[in-house]
Every structure is written in C-alpha cells, then in structure tokens.
Write an enzyme that holds these catalytic residues in place. Structure first.
Site, short mmCIF file in Angstrom:
data_model
loop_
_atom_site.label_atom_id
_atom_site.label_comp_id
_atom_site.label_asym_id
_atom_site.label_seq_id
_atom_site.Cartn_x
_atom_site.Cartn_y
_atom_site.Cartn_z
N ASP A 152 -10.47 -4.14 -2.14
CA ASP A 152 -9.48 -3.81 -1.12
C ASP A 152 -10.14 -2.89 -0.09
O ASP A 152 -10.62 -1.81 -0.43
CB ASP A 152 -8.30 -3.09 -1.79
CG ASP A 152 -7.24 -2.64 -0.82
OD1 ASP A 152 -6.25 -2.02 -1.28
OD2 ASP A 152 -7.39 -2.88 0.39
N ASP B 18 0.87 -1.19 0.00
CA ASP B 18 0.00 0.00 0.00
C ASP B 18 0.90 1.23 0.00
O ASP B 18 1.34 1.67 1.05
CB ASP B 18 -0.87 0.02 1.25
CG ASP B 18 -1.62 -1.28 1.45
OD1 ASP B 18 -1.06 -2.20 2.08
OD2 ASP B 18 -2.74 -1.38 0.96
C1 DX5 Z 1 -6.31 1.49 1.71
C2 DX5 Z 1 -5.51 0.29 2.08
C3 DX5 Z 1 -6.32 -0.70 2.94
C4 DX5 Z 1 -5.59 -1.99 3.18
C5 DX5 Z 1 -6.52 -3.10 3.62
O1 DX5 Z 1 -6.69 2.18 2.83
O2 DX5 Z 1 -5.11 -0.31 0.85
O3 DX5 Z 1 -7.52 -0.96 2.26
O4 DX5 Z 1 -4.94 -2.38 2.05
O5 DX5 Z 1 -6.85 -2.81 4.91
P1 DX5 Z 1 -7.93 -3.65 5.73
O6 DX5 Z 1 -7.98 -5.06 5.14
O7 DX5 Z 1 -7.41 -3.64 7.14
O8 DX5 Z 1 -9.22 -2.93 5.55
#
Ligand code: DX5
Length: 240
Positions: free
Chosen positions: A190, A44
């Site tokens: 995601d 990320d």
């Molecule tokens: C964007 C990030 C999150 C992360 C996943 O904010 O990309 O979405 O990857 O986070 P969780 O699975 O904890 O929501």
C-alpha cells in the site's frame, strides 16, 4: 512450528484506496469501484495521532456498506485500535488491518478481531522489520507491507521495500502457517502503487495491491485502470 496445510496459490487482488474518491459521493464511488472490477475496497482510517491526517469513522463506512457488495477492509492507522474494533466490524468491514506499531499486545488484539467474526491482518511501516509479525502469522490472513510512510495518498513508492516483501514471503514459507483461515497468508502493499511500480511489488511476492491516486489518474477510467494494474501484476507475480 505450524504445519502448513496445502493452500491454493495466492491470486492477484486489486484494491482501491478511497482517499482520492469524491468524499461528497462516497456511496456512489464505492458502487463505481465495484463496477470497475475491484476485488475489495480499502478504507484508510486515520486518527490524526498515529498519522498526521484524519479520515473515516465507522458511521461513514456503514453508510457506504449498502452501495457495494465487495469486501471492505479497514486499514486502522490509529494510535489505539482496541476500543474501535467492534465499531468497524459492525460498520461492515470484513477485515481489520492492525498496525504492529500501534498496539502493545498485538497478539491479543488480532485474536479479538477473529472473535468479532472478522478477518485479521497486520501492517508494518517501512522501518518496521518483518520479525514484528513472526509470532502472529497464525492469527492473520494477510500481512501489509507499507510502501510509503502512512498518512497521505500520492506519495512516492519506496522501492527498497521489495527485498522486505521477498523476505516476508520467505518467512511465511518457513513458518509454514496457513494463516488464520487456513487458506494461506496474502501479502499486501500500500502506497505509491501504479503502472510503473506494481510489477516490482508483485515480482517481490505481493499479491494484494492497493492503489489510490494512480488508479484514479487513468484517463480511460477506473475499469481500464483496474484491468491494467491487474494485468501488470499478474505478469510479474512471483508466487512462493
Ligand atoms: C497511507 C494510505 C495510502 C493510500 C494509497 O498513506 O493508505 O497509502 O492508501 O495512496 P496512493 O496509492 O495514492 O499512494
């Protein structure tokens, strides 16, 4: 109209976000994720401008590259991805995910990713319509539908994205494009993906599922979490 070549049915891919990982041991964490059976690892990448958080530069990813053999995808949540494409490909990312909202000339940027030898994907935030990707489907191998507003892990899943996922699957089907590699176009989600939410996303048509906080919360460990999420997604997945 692209004439689609017959492509293999899309398979379920379980992809961890490394946001919840121990940043002091990222190389070991990547090895543990691979051992747990993940299909790829998502980085990320955040610049503090496109989203209110700051995370991984290419050197961090390059340092982790030798610790795992699974594909690295860089989710570029950045205000201007063009100047950094080479660096993230050079760091060992086989896929770059470009946000449609982050670039004026999306078609040119996605084409540039392919010229660099990486797979290209396009991401859309919750408020961005699927029409934003309608004219670049032939340049990508995946479309990412955000199910949270990007910037942080641990946010609540936005279930109203499920009709959008289904509409995207229909758009891809009608467009007929087999994607940049000719093997079909994956749909990734995601944000807030957990045992409770993964079924809805897969039933809507998502086959690549990113999970961060929920995956790391499994008391039985990462391998159990990956297997549980995969089982739930496969049970629910609605292919085209
Ligand atoms: C964007 C990030 C999150 C992360 C996943 O904010 O990309 O979405 O990857 O986070 P969780 O699975 O904890 O929501």
């Amino acid at each position: 109209m692209n004439t689609s070549s017959p492509t293999a049915p899309r398979s379920i891919q379980i992809v961890p976000s490394v946001l919840p990982a121990d940043f002091a041991r990222l190389g070991e964490e990547c090895a543990a994720l691979e051992a747990a059976g993940v299909d790829r690892i998502q980085w990320d990448v955040m610049d503090g401008v496109f989203v209110p958080n700051l995370t991984f530069g290419p050197d961090v990813i390059a340092a982790c590259r030798p610790h795992a053999s699974v594909m690295f995808e860089a989710h570029l949540m950045v205000a201007d991805p063009d100047p950094m494409l080479d660096a993230y490909v050079g760091a060992g990312c086989e896929m770059l995910i470009i946000h449609a909202e982050s670039i004026t000339h999306l078609h040119r940027t996605l084409s540039r990713v392919a010229e660099l030898g990486a797979q290209a994907a396009v991401a859309i935030n919750p408020s961005t319509p699927i029409d934003a990707v309608a004219h670049v489907l032939d340049l990508v191998d995946m479309v990412l539908v955000m199910t949270v507003n990007p910037g942080f892990g641990g946010q609540a899943y936005i279930a109203t994205m499920e009709p959008k996922i289904a509409a995207l699957q229909q758009l891809i089907s009608v467009n007929g494009s087999a994607g940049a590699s000719g093997a079909g176009i994956d749909i990734e989600v995601d944000g807030g993906i957990s045992a409770e939410t993964i079924g809805g996303a897969a039933a809507a048509g998502a086959n690549v599922l990113v999970s961060g906080s929920a995956l790391y919360r499994y008391e039985e460990g990462l391998a159990h979490g990956v297997a549980d999420l995969r089982c739930r997604a496969e049970a629910a997945f609605r292919a085209e």
